[in-house]
Structures are given as C-alpha cells and as structure tokens.
Design an enzyme around this catalytic site. Structure first.
Site, PDB file in Angstrom:
ATOM      1  N   ILE A   1      -5.332  -0.198  -3.748  1.00  0.00           N
ATOM      2  CA  ILE A   1      -5.175   0.146  -2.341  1.00  0.00           C
ATOM      3  C   ILE A   1      -6.028   1.360  -2.000  1.00  0.00           C
ATOM      4  O   ILE A   1      -6.045   2.337  -2.746  1.00  0.00           O
ATOM      5  CB  ILE A   1      -3.699   0.472  -2.023  1.00  0.00           C
ATOM      6  CG1 ILE A   1      -2.799  -0.694  -2.417  1.00  0.00           C
ATOM      7  CG2 ILE A   1      -3.522   0.808  -0.556  1.00  0.00           C
ATOM      8  CD1 ILE A   1      -1.339  -0.336  -2.459  1.00  0.00           C
ATOM      9  N   CYS A   2      -6.731   1.290  -0.863  1.00  0.00           N
ATOM     10  CA  CYS A   2      -7.458   2.458  -0.376  1.00  0.00           C
ATOM     11  C   CYS A   2      -6.662   3.055   0.779  1.00  0.00           C
ATOM     12  O   CYS A   2      -6.731   2.569   1.900  1.00  0.00           O
ATOM     13  CB  CYS A   2      -8.853   2.054   0.096  1.00  0.00           C
ATOM     14  SG  CYS A   2      -9.798   3.412   0.780  1.00  0.00           S
ATOM     15  N   LEU A   3      -5.898   4.069   0.468  1.00  0.00           N
ATOM     16  CA  LEU A   3      -5.087   4.714   1.505  1.00  0.00           C
ATOM     17  C   LEU A   3      -5.037   6.200   1.174  1.00  0.00           C
ATOM     18  O   LEU A   3      -4.680   6.582   0.054  1.00  0.00           O
ATOM     19  CB  LEU A   3      -3.671   4.111   1.511  1.00  0.00           C
ATOM     20  CG  LEU A   3      -2.709   4.627   2.572  1.00  0.00           C
ATOM     21  CD1 LEU A   3      -3.228   4.344   3.971  1.00  0.00           C
ATOM     22  CD2 LEU A   3      -1.333   4.024   2.409  1.00  0.00           C
TER      23      LEU A   3
ATOM     24  N   MET B   1      -8.922   6.411   5.685  1.00  0.00           N
ATOM     25  CA  MET B   1      -7.645   5.863   6.130  1.00  0.00           C
ATOM     26  C   MET B   1      -6.776   6.977   6.671  1.00  0.00           C
ATOM     27  O   MET B   1      -6.679   8.034   6.107  1.00  0.00           O
ATOM     28  CB  MET B   1      -6.933   5.226   4.949  1.00  0.00           C
ATOM     29  CG  MET B   1      -7.484   3.867   4.577  1.00  0.00           C
ATOM     30  SD  MET B   1      -7.587   2.771   5.958  1.00  0.00           S
ATOM     31  CE  MET B   1      -6.002   2.994   6.692  1.00  0.00           C
TER      32      MET B   1
ATOM     33  N   ASN C   1      -8.663  -3.121   3.179  1.00  0.00           N
ATOM     34  CA  ASN C   1      -8.381  -1.910   2.418  1.00  0.00           C
ATOM     35  C   ASN C   1      -7.644  -2.166   1.111  1.00  0.00           C
ATOM     36  O   ASN C   1      -7.168  -1.228   0.471  1.00  0.00           O
ATOM     37  CB  ASN C   1      -7.582  -0.926   3.281  1.00  0.00           C
ATOM     38  CG  ASN C   1      -8.309  -0.594   4.563  1.00  0.00           C
ATOM     39  OD1 ASN C   1      -7.900  -1.002   5.637  1.00  0.00           O
ATOM     40  ND2 ASN C   1      -9.431   0.095   4.442  1.00  0.00           N
TER      41      ASN C   1
END
Lengths: 210, 199
Positions: free
Chosen positions: B91-93, A1, B83
């Site tokens: 959360i994938c951040l 990301m 995500n």
C-alpha cells in the site's frame, strides 16, 4: 497520499510556535513524599469516564502528564519517546501541530504529592546550550569616523599605479572576527588602521597635487 | 514485544470491535496467533465505488516499536487500485510511512484505508499500470476494479464480457489470476494480452 482519519473528538488546531517557552519555569522541588502520579493507575478495562485523561500515545491514564500547546494530553515518557523517534520532525501525534520539549506544560494534580517537573524525571533534562552572540561588526574607528559602531572603511585603487592598497579591512587576514574593545589587540589594530588611513590620504594628495 | 505495544494493541483491538463501524460491518480485526504481533484486518468496500459490496482482507504486522512506528499493512485480497500493488498488495499511503502519528490507531488506519479506496491518488501511484489506466481510460478502470472485486473479494455480479475473455485465455492453459492480470493491464485487449503472456 493525503488521506488521514483523525479522532473525531480531537480538535485540529494549528497552534504553532507562538507561546512563551516554559524552559525557565520554576517548580518547588520538594522531592520528599510519594513519587507516584495520578491515583488510579493502570486504567481498568471498563472506565469510560477516565477516557478524557488518557494519554494519546499509550491510551492509559496519563502519568507524569504534560499537555501540548495544541491541548493534547500525554504521559511525558510517551511523548519524549515520540519526540526522540523523530528529532527533525517534531509534531503533535494527534493534530500534527509543531511541538517541542519546551512547548509542553506539565500538569500537577492535587493527588500528586511530588511536584517535580515530569520533564526532569525520566530523561534527564538537557543542560542549556549557550553560544556566544556574534560580535558587533566594525573595528575601524579611525579619524573619529567609526565611533558610531558599524562603520567600515574600504579603500581600493584599481590599476594605477601598482594597486598597492586594496581593501584595508583584510589586512593580515585578521578582519573576520574583530577583537573586543579594550584589549591590546584592539588597540594595535586601531593604531594600524589609523596609520594606513593616513598613508592612504597622503597617497591621494600625492596623486592630486604632484 | 515491548510492553507498551502489547497494551496498546489490546486496547485498540477492543476499540475496533466495539466501534460503530464494526457494528455496521465496515471494519473488523481478528487475532492471528495469540501474541498480538500479527492481526488480520477486514474492510468493506465503500459505497459508490467499484469496490462496493466487497470485503478486503489485510495483513497487519505490529512492530516492536509500535506505536512510535506505524504498523506494516498490506492487502491480502487482490485489488485493482492505483495506490495498491496488484501483485503484492503493498500500500502507498503516507500515514503508513512518514506521516504516521503515535495517536493513530488500528481503527483510524482501517478507516483511512477505506477512504483510500474511495479517493485514489493516481499521481502518487503504487501500481503504475493501474494508475495509467485510471487516468487515461477511467471508465475501463472502474469496470476492471469492479471485476476484480467480483473475482477476489466476494461481489456477486461481474462483467460477463470480461469473464468470457478470461475463460478464453484459460482455455489456452493460463491460470485464472494470470489471465486476469494480463487482460487488465492490456485494457482487455485479448490479442495484446496473449502477446504479453506468451512472449
């Protein structure tokens, strides 16, 4: 990301390692008068005018201020703790440019009587670490050939007759670190190498002429 | 909690409240308890996405070592997004993990999450089922995400066909959310959803 929202007012500059290190900078060390830095401390609630001089980490008016090569202001204690948190990945907290302890510049305002390098204060400045340079290769000055420096004489014979003389250099396993010129060991090895060279040449002559 | 963490969260809290985005109701934060250790965030679904018109609640936990380590954030409101886990809200951040920087604030985190809703990264998924649908059947993904926004995040209008299918499963004694999950992950194929639920 890779979604990142940075502060709008923070210019994203990619200033990477290019500056002269500040490690040898000297400072007048008159540790006499008031030790506090930057007058208005604590940063009142509604002082928008001061926001240009806020530390980017604690968001308070920067104390013991340092500035990175990419132009971002921090308290040294805050920045130090940030660098400690990620010792292997030291980046600017604002723009992620590469930074390090030696690439920040301490700021001295007029109000601060104590002109000590802020980096020397909180965490005691680490002493310099110095390693000896790698010695120059080549200790085989035999027959006047090796005087120029890096010359190394390898002498090898394959199958015939017994493969006695393989590489001269590794004789006795002492070739890894050549001794410094002038020492007794250097003299000995030099003598040894010359003897071996002579033997090698004799062997060659014997091969050719006998 | 360390002094610097409290000081900063207080400042950031005010910053969010005063920010332009908060005026436009795009982001908001509220206190949970009174020690600034835990906060409740709120972001509006960005326009031109299946989340438009929705409001998502976030759980924000501030660690002792803040701001040197990132806050722990997850979605409380259920959401259909590659995500974000449709089950746990995790959360994938990257900025909430290794790309965190000490100069980031609650405001920038909330705005980053809003940007994540508008620009999903299916190649680095948190929810593999959602990511697969995102890549292989994008129009169905958009409809599903919109329907989740309708059911969970306050969007008034929802797909009536999806509603019918959910009701069909509910008549079999399945909970509404359970039915929604099963249908969403089976591309709204009722037979497969039933098979998945009762096997």
């Amino acid at each position: 990301m890779t979604v990142v929202v940075l502060e709008e007012d923070s210019t994203i500059t990619m200033a990477t390692a290019r500056a002269p290190t500040a490690s040898d900078s000297t400072h007048s060390d008159n540790s006499s008068s008031n030790p506090s830095g930057g007058g208005a401390e604590g940063g009142g609630d509604d002082v928008p005018d001061n926001s240009n001089f806020e530390c980017n980490i604690c968001l308070d008016t920067a104390k013991d201020a340092v500035i990175s090569m990419c132009g971002h202001l921090f308290c040294w204690p805050c920045l130090h703790q940030w660098l400690e948190t990620r010792p292997n990945h030291q980046t600017c907290p604002v723009c992620k440019a590469a930074i390090s302890r030696d690439k920040v510049i301490p700021l001295y305002g007029r109000g601060s009587g104590n002109q000590q390098d802020p980096r020397d204060k909180l965490p005691p400045r680490p002493s310099g670490q110095r390693t000896e340079p790698e010695p120059q290769g080549g200790f085989m000055p035999g027959l006047g050939l090796g005087e120029a420096g890096g010359f190394q004489f390898h002498f090898g014979i394959g199958a015939f007759p017994f493969g006695i003389f393989t590489t001269f250099n590794n004789w006795g396993g002492a070739a890894a670190v050549p001794p410094a010129p002038g020492t007794q060991q250097y003299q000995e090895e030099r003598f040894l190498s010359q003897v071996l060279m002579a033997m090698g040449l004799l062997f060659l002559f014997w091969l050719i002429f006998v | 909690m360390a002094n610097i963490a409290i000081q900063r969260i207080k400042r950031e809290f005010k910053e969010v409240i005063k920010s332009d985005e908060a005026q436009k109701c795009a982001i908001n934060v509220e206190l949970v308890g009174d020690d600034y250790r835990e906060l409740r965030g709120e972001i509006a679904g960005p326009p031109d996405t299946p989340y438009e018109g929705a409001t998502f609640q976030l759980e924000i936990k501030v660690p002792e070592t803040y701001p040197f380590n990132p806050p722990k954030v997850k979605f409380v409101t259920k959401i259909w997004h590659p995500n974000i886990s449709s089950v746990t809200g995790a959360i994938c951040l990257d900025i909430l993990k290794d790309q965190w920087a000490a100069a980031m604030t609650l405001r920038t985190v909330l705005l980053s999450l809003q940007a994540l809703l508008a620009a999903a990264e299916p190649d680095d998924p948190q929810d593999a089922v959602v990511a697969k649908q995102f890549k292989e059947n994008h129009s169905l993904f958009l409809q599903t995400a919109q329907y989740w926004s309708h059911v969970h995040a306050g969007v008034p209008k929802g797909n009536s066909e999806f509603a019918k299918k959910v009701r069909c499963l509910q008549d079999m004694g399945v909970g509404e959310h359970q039915a929604l999950v099963a249908l969403s992950s089976c591309n709204w194929d009722v037979d497969r959803a039933i098979e998945q639920l009762f096997s």
